[in-house]
Design an enzyme around this catalytic site. Structure first.
Site, short mmCIF file in Angstrom:
data_model
loop_
_atom_site.label_atom_id
_atom_site.label_comp_id
_atom_site.label_asym_id
_atom_site.label_seq_id
_atom_site.Cartn_x
_atom_site.Cartn_y
_atom_site.Cartn_z
N LEU A 15 48.05 12.30 27.49
CA LEU A 15 47.18 11.15 27.22
C LEU A 15 46.74 11.10 25.76
CD1 LEU A 15 44.71 10.94 30.22
CD2 LEU A 15 46.50 9.33 29.56
N LYS A 17 45.02 13.84 24.26
CA LYS A 17 43.76 14.60 24.13
C LYS A 17 43.67 15.25 22.76
CE LYS A 17 44.06 17.34 27.44
NZ LYS A 17 44.29 18.47 28.19
N GLY A 18 44.80 15.80 22.32
CA GLY A 18 44.82 16.47 21.02
C GLY A 18 44.47 15.50 19.91
N ASP A 146 44.55 21.36 37.96
CA ASP A 146 45.63 22.36 37.88
C ASP A 146 45.06 23.73 38.28
OD1 ASP A 146 47.06 20.35 36.69
OD2 ASP A 146 46.93 21.15 34.64
N GLU A 148 46.00 26.71 37.45
CA GLU A 148 45.86 27.69 36.38
C GLU A 148 44.75 27.35 35.40
OE1 GLU A 148 49.87 27.75 35.06
OE2 GLU A 148 49.71 25.82 34.03
N GLN A 191 37.80 7.69 38.58
CA GLN A 191 36.70 8.11 39.45
C GLN A 191 37.03 9.43 40.15
OE1 GLN A 191 35.28 5.09 42.21
NE2 GLN A 191 36.08 3.48 40.87
N LYS A 222 31.41 -0.38 36.18
CA LYS A 222 31.83 0.34 37.39
C LYS A 222 32.10 1.81 37.06
CE LYS A 222 35.39 -0.60 40.82
NZ LYS A 222 36.46 -1.60 41.03
N CYS A 380 63.76 26.39 5.65
CA CYS A 380 64.01 27.64 6.36
C CYS A 380 65.50 27.75 6.71
CB CYS A 380 63.09 27.74 7.58
SG CYS A 380 62.77 29.45 8.03
N GLU A 404 72.33 36.55 11.43
CA GLU A 404 71.74 36.05 12.68
C GLU A 404 72.83 35.69 13.68
OE1 GLU A 404 69.12 32.66 12.13
OE2 GLU A 404 68.73 32.49 14.29
N HIS A 519 57.75 26.74 5.46
CA HIS A 519 57.60 25.45 6.14
C HIS A 519 56.52 24.60 5.47
CE1 HIS A 519 60.28 26.24 9.54
NE2 HIS A 519 59.91 27.51 9.36
N GLU A 521 56.01 21.54 5.63
CA GLU A 521 55.50 20.47 6.49
C GLU A 521 54.20 20.85 7.19
OE1 GLU A 521 58.12 22.36 7.04
OE2 GLU A 521 58.44 22.81 9.17
#
Ligand code: GLN
Length: 547
Positions: A15, A17-18, A146, A148, A191, A222, A380, A404, A519, A521
């Site tokens: 939604l 929230k952050g 939830d 958890e 509600q 309401k 990176c 790697e 990084h 950014e």
């Protein structure tokens, strides 16, 4: 001591929230308060460092080297307050602390239970640093109901109960779905969500309702009546064209006023919203557009490179242009000539990443940028790929590659121009790392300084020769290839202060070709665009004029 705002969500996830928390933080700052934002996540991973970006989006790294939830990125982008390790905690971390203490005999033989041991651990975490700011905003991940999440809800209930009256408030975010057939916004899910929250002892003071339509006064009344919230504290949250409108939009909807009212702060200091008006003005009134290709692996999910997308927007703000970013799957370039696709762009970014899949395509994208004089920013892994490209095609090291990929494949194929980092300095401390160390939290993480070469392109861009940037990597360009690569035209223009680790490379005789081991950014903000992104977009604007 800080005042606390606990932010919970109901009805559905995602939604925003952050974003609502971050925007509220920005609004409280605009009224002259200091803030800190925190995220409490109910999942059982100890931290998001080992979670797939496909599943969880980007891993955000803090200065002090924690791998955290991407919401901390929102918090930083909206408030400019650098997040810390203690601003993100998961149920996994909480349980692991409790269990470790139990093993050490720290509970003196008690029976360890969710209440009080787990909830105490959560409360202690929430209280860290509460004498440092005026407001602490704590967002609880997931949605009410939830399983958890329950220990977290219980912990914040207890926390508010134990503090002085009026020191803590609860803000709940829900969705008002629109039923086209009935032509109505429905309040019932909200509600129910509030009922669920109240059944565990939490009564929201402020209700933020996400909606695609204006909420009629009748529905507000309401919601107020059934959810036991004042009508002025029911805040509509409409969809926005840009997330950076959120502070102004939430202010217009009365969010910060409702929050200050809930604390009984009256008269409330007047807000100074100039910073946000300027940002929104630049976002809404660009003078043109540039097209940037982001050639990576996790392209299906925008959130995997959230901070890069935002930093590009900030680079656009700095140049008053709209940045149109497109995500291209690098694997395609392993079988197809990249030219026909990449020719449509004014700049190319190869972002960070892990594992061999798609890397040959990234190398070809770097080659295209180098040969065609297209602005290139390698971040990176994107720097490592540019170095391998230069090693193979300019310095004659035909087998250049990254250790790697050999370690992953279990066979030796490459000359390790990029090698597994086993030792580095953190301040005065030497950190050592074996190849087979645990995967969680063992990379070179967090803020490290770098020294930039006098007269280099990056020294000009930063306007200084000492910088601090955030890192998250295990592999590193091997310094022993420096002379060969520099002779071939790739300059090592940024180094770790001890001169051992290459931090930045730039291509001589190229309008804009920069690779960075860190990084950038992660530190960019709409009101303070990161210099590398600002200058990269500027170069892309120039490139756009050429074609
Ligand atoms: N996989 C590379 C490393 O560990 C790059 C990491 C990254 O791009 N964040 O060094």
């Amino acid at each position: 001591m800080a005042r606390y705002i606990f932010i919970t969500g109901g009805v559905v996830s995602s939604l925003g929230k952050g974003l609502a928390s971050a925007a509220l933080g920005a609004l409280l700052q605009a009224r002259g308060y200091t803030v800190r934002l925190r995220k409490l996540d109910p999942y059982l991973n100890v931290d998001p460092g080992t979670m797939s970006p496909f599943e969880h989006g980007e891993v955000f790294v803090t200065d002090d080297g924690a791998e955290t939830d991407l919401d901390l990125g929102h918090y930083e982008r909206f408030t400019g307050v650098a997040a810390r390790r203690t601003d993100s905690v998961s149920a996994g971390r909480i349980y692991s602390n409790v269990l470790e203490r139990e093993r050490r005999g720290g509970y003196l033989g008690q029976t360890i239970q969710v209440i009080p041991h787990v909830t105490n651990e959560i409360k202690d975490w929430i209280a860290i640093g509460d004498d440092e700011v005026d407001f602490m905003l704590c967002e609880i991940g997931g949605t009410v109901g939830d399983i958890e999440g329950l220990p977290f809800f219980e912990a914040i209930r207890q926390f508010a109960q134990e503090r002085r009256r009026g020191q803590c408030i609860f803000m709940h975010l829900t969705l008002l779905p629109y039923l086209a057939a009935a032509g109505e916004l429905k309040t019932k899910p909200t509600q129910h969500s509030v009922k669920e929250l109240r059944s565990i002892g939490i009564a929201p003071d402020v209700l933020v309702c996400r909606t695609e339509h204006e909420i009629p006064a009748k529905e507000i009344a309401k919601l107020a009546l059934f959810c036991n919230v004042r009508a002025e504290s029911v805040i509509p949250a409409r969809d926005l064209k840009s997330i950076y409108e959120a502070p102004l939009a939430y202010h217009a909807a009365g969010l910060d006023q409702a929050v200050l009212d809930a604390f009984g702060i009256s008269p409330a200091p007047r807000p100074n919203l100039t910073r946000w008006q300027q940002v929104v003005d630049a976002v809404h009134n660009p003078d043109g557009e540039v097209r940037i290709a982001i050639v990576g692996k996790y392209t299906q999910l925008g959130d995997a490179y959230k901070s890069i997308a935002e930093a590009l927007t900030h680079g656009g703000i700095a140049n008053r242009v709209k940045v149109h970013a497109e995500w291209l799957d690098s694997e395609v370039f392993e079988t197809e000539d990249p030219a026909p696709r990449l020719e449509n762009f004014d700049g190319i970014i190869v972002p960070g990443g892990f594992g061999e899949r798609g890397t040959e395509g990234k190398i070809r994208a770097a080659q295209f940028a180098r040969e065609r004089n297209v602005p290139y920013l390698g971040i990176c892994l994107g720097m490592q790929m540019a170095v391998i490209e230069a090693a193979r095609n300019l310095a004659g090291l035909k087998d250049a590659g990254s250790e790697e990929f050999d370690l992953e494949a279990g066979k030796k194929r490459f000359e390790p121009v990029v090698y597994h980092l086993k030792e580095w300095l953190e301040g005065n401390r030497t950190i050592q790392r074996e190849v087979d160390a645990d995967k969680g939290g063992t990379m070179r993480l967090g803020a490290y300084d770098a020294t930039l070469a006098e007269g280099s392109k990056v020294a000009k861009i930063y306007g200084t020769t000492t910088i601090s940037e955030r890192h998250r990597h295990r592999y590193e360009v091997a310094i022993k290839y420096r002379d060969k690569l520099e002779a071939a035209g790739l300059c090592f223009s940024g180094m770790s202060p001890d001169g051992k680790l290459p931090e930045i490379v730039e291509m001589k005789d190229h309008p804009w070709f920069v690779g960075v081991q860190f990084h950038p950014e992660l530190k960019s903000k709409p009101f303070a665009p990161h210099p590398l992104f600002a200058d990269f977009v500027r170069a892309a604007v120039e490139q756009g004029r050429l074609v």
